[in-house]
Design an enzyme around this catalytic site. Structure first.
Site, PDB file in Angstrom:
ATOM      1  N   ASP A  10     -57.146  76.944 -13.615  1.00  0.00           N
ATOM      2  CA  ASP A  10     -57.884  77.677 -14.641  1.00  0.00           C
ATOM      3  C   ASP A  10     -58.023  76.758 -15.854  1.00  0.00           C
ATOM      4  O   ASP A  10     -57.025  76.419 -16.501  1.00  0.00           O
ATOM      5  CB  ASP A  10     -57.102  78.941 -15.001  1.00  0.00           C
ATOM      6  CG  ASP A  10     -57.755  79.733 -16.116  1.00  0.00           C
ATOM      7  OD1 ASP A  10     -58.789  79.285 -16.666  1.00  0.00           O
ATOM      8  OD2 ASP A  10     -57.229  80.811 -16.440  1.00  0.00           O
ATOM      9  N   ILE A  11     -59.232  76.358 -16.157  1.00  0.00           N
ATOM     10  CA  ILE A  11     -59.460  75.358 -17.209  1.00  0.00           C
ATOM     11  C   ILE A  11     -58.964  75.836 -18.574  1.00  0.00           C
ATOM     12  O   ILE A  11     -58.595  75.027 -19.418  1.00  0.00           O
ATOM     13  CB  ILE A  11     -60.962  74.960 -17.254  1.00  0.00           C
ATOM     14  CG1 ILE A  11     -61.150  73.611 -17.944  1.00  0.00           C
ATOM     15  CG2 ILE A  11     -61.809  76.042 -17.918  1.00  0.00           C
ATOM     16  CD1 ILE A  11     -62.536  73.026 -17.785  1.00  0.00           C
ATOM     17  N   GLY A  32     -68.119  84.266 -15.817  1.00  0.00           N
ATOM     18  CA  GLY A  32     -67.586  83.016 -15.284  1.00  0.00           C
ATOM     19  C   GLY A  32     -66.624  82.313 -16.227  1.00  0.00           C
ATOM     20  O   GLY A  32     -65.823  82.944 -16.927  1.00  0.00           O
ATOM     21  N   VAL A  33     -66.715  81.004 -16.267  1.00  0.00           N
ATOM     22  CA  VAL A  33     -65.788  80.214 -17.079  1.00  0.00           C
ATOM     23  C   VAL A  33     -66.037  80.458 -18.577  1.00  0.00           C
ATOM     24  O   VAL A  33     -65.109  80.443 -19.387  1.00  0.00           O
ATOM     25  CB  VAL A  33     -65.868  78.722 -16.677  1.00  0.00           C
ATOM     26  CG1 VAL A  33     -67.149  78.070 -17.115  1.00  0.00           C
ATOM     27  CG2 VAL A  33     -64.672  77.959 -17.190  1.00  0.00           C
ATOM     28  N   ASP A  34     -67.280  80.735 -18.935  1.00  0.00           N
ATOM     29  CA  ASP A  34     -67.648  81.049 -20.328  1.00  0.00           C
ATOM     30  C   ASP A  34     -66.867  82.284 -20.804  1.00  0.00           C
ATOM     31  O   ASP A  34     -66.216  82.269 -21.867  1.00  0.00           O
ATOM     32  CB  ASP A  34     -69.162  81.310 -20.366  1.00  0.00           C
ATOM     33  CG  ASP A  34     -69.750  81.320 -21.764  1.00  0.00           C
ATOM     34  OD1 ASP A  34     -69.019  80.994 -22.719  1.00  0.00           O
ATOM     35  OD2 ASP A  34     -70.949  81.646 -21.889  1.00  0.00           O
ATOM     36  N   THR A 123     -72.490  75.324 -11.232  1.00  0.00           N
ATOM     37  CA  THR A 123     -72.229  75.550  -9.793  1.00  0.00           C
ATOM     38  C   THR A 123     -71.817  76.991  -9.472  1.00  0.00           C
ATOM     39  O   THR A 123     -71.510  77.301  -8.327  1.00  0.00           O
ATOM     40  CB  THR A 123     -71.128  74.606  -9.262  1.00  0.00           C
ATOM     41  OG1 THR A 123     -69.890  74.892  -9.946  1.00  0.00           O
ATOM     42  CG2 THR A 123     -71.502  73.152  -9.450  1.00  0.00           C
ATOM     43  N   GLY A 124     -71.819  77.879 -10.484  1.00  0.00           N
ATOM     44  CA  GLY A 124     -71.510  79.290 -10.243  1.00  0.00           C
ATOM     45  C   GLY A 124     -72.787  80.102 -10.293  1.00  0.00           C
ATOM     46  O   GLY A 124     -73.684  79.948  -9.453  1.00  0.00           O
ATOM     47  N   TYR A 126     -75.380  79.794 -11.977  1.00  0.00           N
ATOM     48  CA  TYR A 126     -76.617  79.014 -12.089  1.00  0.00           C
ATOM     49  C   TYR A 126     -77.043  78.328 -10.783  1.00  0.00           C
ATOM     50  O   TYR A 126     -78.103  77.694 -10.744  1.00  0.00           O
ATOM     51  CB  TYR A 126     -76.512  78.000 -13.233  1.00  0.00           C
ATOM     52  CG  TYR A 126     -76.755  78.601 -14.608  1.00  0.00           C
ATOM     53  CD1 TYR A 126     -77.006  79.970 -14.770  1.00  0.00           C
ATOM     54  CD2 TYR A 126     -76.744  77.818 -15.754  1.00  0.00           C
ATOM     55  CE1 TYR A 126     -77.231  80.530 -16.023  1.00  0.00           C
ATOM     56  CE2 TYR A 126     -76.975  78.365 -17.018  1.00  0.00           C
ATOM     57  CZ  TYR A 126     -77.211  79.720 -17.152  1.00  0.00           C
ATOM     58  OH  TYR A 126     -77.449  80.256 -18.400  1.00  0.00           O
TER      59      TYR A 126
HETATM   60  N1  AR6 Z   1     -61.548  77.593 -14.712  1.00  0.00           N
HETATM   61  C1  AR6 Z   1     -62.215  76.639 -14.016  1.00  0.00           C
HETATM   62  N2  AR6 Z   1     -63.362  76.863 -13.355  1.00  0.00           N
HETATM   63  C2  AR6 Z   1     -63.861  78.126 -13.390  1.00  0.00           C
HETATM   64  C3  AR6 Z   1     -63.237  79.188 -14.095  1.00  0.00           C
HETATM   65  C4  AR6 Z   1     -62.034  78.872 -14.780  1.00  0.00           C
HETATM   66  N3  AR6 Z   1     -61.367  79.798 -15.480  1.00  0.00           N
HETATM   67  N4  AR6 Z   1     -63.997  80.306 -13.940  1.00  0.00           N
HETATM   68  C5  AR6 Z   1     -65.043  79.961 -13.164  1.00  0.00           C
HETATM   69  N5  AR6 Z   1     -64.970  78.653 -12.827  1.00  0.00           N
HETATM   70  P1  AR6 Z   1     -70.086  79.687 -13.950  1.00  0.00           P
HETATM   71  P2  AR6 Z   1     -72.649  78.305 -14.464  1.00  0.00           P
HETATM   72  C6  AR6 Z   1     -65.906  77.834 -12.024  1.00  0.00           C
HETATM   73  O1  AR6 Z   1     -70.787  80.783 -13.248  1.00  0.00           O
HETATM   74  O2  AR6 Z   1     -72.962  78.269 -13.016  1.00  0.00           O
HETATM   75  C7  AR6 Z   1     -71.964  82.451 -17.436  1.00  0.00           C
HETATM   76  O3  AR6 Z   1     -72.210  83.826 -17.461  1.00  0.00           O
HETATM   77  C8  AR6 Z   1     -66.783  78.546 -11.010  1.00  0.00           C
HETATM   78  O4  AR6 Z   1     -66.088  78.718  -9.787  1.00  0.00           O
HETATM   79  O5  AR6 Z   1     -68.995  80.031 -14.902  1.00  0.00           O
HETATM   80  O6  AR6 Z   1     -72.862  77.070 -15.287  1.00  0.00           O
HETATM   81  C9  AR6 Z   1     -72.509  81.728 -18.660  1.00  0.00           C
HETATM   82  O7  AR6 Z   1     -72.477  82.540 -19.811  1.00  0.00           O
HETATM   83  C10 AR6 Z   1     -67.946  77.565 -10.873  1.00  0.00           C
HETATM   84  O8  AR6 Z   1     -67.644  76.544  -9.924  1.00  0.00           O
HETATM   85  O9  AR6 Z   1     -71.140  78.752 -14.797  1.00  0.00           O
HETATM   86  C11 AR6 Z   1     -73.897  81.397 -18.240  1.00  0.00           C
HETATM   87  O10 AR6 Z   1     -74.793  82.466 -18.475  1.00  0.00           O
HETATM   88  C12 AR6 Z   1     -68.036  76.913 -12.241  1.00  0.00           C
HETATM   89  O11 AR6 Z   1     -66.842  77.277 -12.945  1.00  0.00           O
HETATM   90  C13 AR6 Z   1     -73.782  81.140 -16.756  1.00  0.00           C
HETATM   91  O12 AR6 Z   1     -72.646  81.873 -16.328  1.00  0.00           O
HETATM   92  C14 AR6 Z   1     -69.234  77.352 -13.075  1.00  0.00           C
HETATM   93  O13 AR6 Z   1     -69.513  78.717 -12.831  1.00  0.00           O
HETATM   94  C15 AR6 Z   1     -73.534  79.689 -16.459  1.00  0.00           C
HETATM   95  O14 AR6 Z   1     -73.502  79.477 -15.076  1.00  0.00           O
END
Ligand code: AR6
Length: 172
Positions: A10-11, A32-34, A123-124, A126
């Protein structure tokens, strides 16, 4: 020395100087991570993002750009927010993903950061294919290292599952 390390975790919990947030153009949080970063870091991060929107990016953060805020209650000192490309609608997803990594590395270096952790930007939600994204991430980091050998930057690529870590390892 400049290094790349790959791990699963978990970042938000990492004790590095800066973590990168896979944010969106609004900079107003999301899933997601945001969502995890804003939840764990507390409200000061959103306040700073709001201020950046009002003063620097009233129309939103363009895909491929990045901005820096403090990290609130997180172990990190800084959060670097970047807006990754939406894979199926961005006019240049590969180019903009590379720009995201490059801008984040430039900002980390400019802020004197020696350790920075990245999630798999785009990669989530998006929808960027994970292996292609991993190759772009690693290639862009290596190019930056070649250009800035004195940066002394330790980059951690954080996978959120063992399967994702395997993809990253395969691209290193
Ligand atoms: N620690 C590390 N990696 C993570 C964590 C974490 N806590 N949580 C998720 N991931 P995403 P995007 C990974 O969807 O595709 C949001 O709603 C996850 O498995 O978070 O850039 C934003 O507000 C994946 O591999 O980001 C934007 O609207 C990666 O982080 C949109 O999603 C990115 O997944 C951005 O989409």
């Amino acid at each position: 020395m400049n290094t790349i390390t790959i791990m699963t975790g978990d970042i938000t919990q990492l004790a590095v100087e800066a973590i990168v947030n896979a944010a969106n153009a609004s900079l107003m949080g999301g899933g997601g991570v945001d969502g995890a970063i804003h939840r764990a870091g507390g409200p000061t991060i959103l306040e700073e993002c709001r201020n950046i929107r009002q003063t620097v990016y009233p129309a939103g953060l363009p895909s491929g750009e990045a901005v820096v805020t403090g990290a609130g209650k997180l172990p990190a000192r800084l959060v670097i927010h970047t807006a990754g490309p939406i894979y199926h609608s961005d006019p240049d997803p590969a180019g903009n993903l590379a720009r995201c990594y490059r801008r984040c590395l430039q900002l980390a270096h400019a802020h004197g950061v020696k350790s920075v952790a990245f999630p798999g930007i785009s990669t989530g939600v998006y929808g960027f294919p994970k292996e292609a994204a991993a190759r772009i991430a690693i290639e862009t980091i290596r190019t930056f290292f070649a250009e800035q050998p004195e940066a002394d930057l330790s980059v951690t690529l954080v996978a959120f599952s063992a399967a994702d870590e395997k993809i990253l390892q395969g691209c290193l």
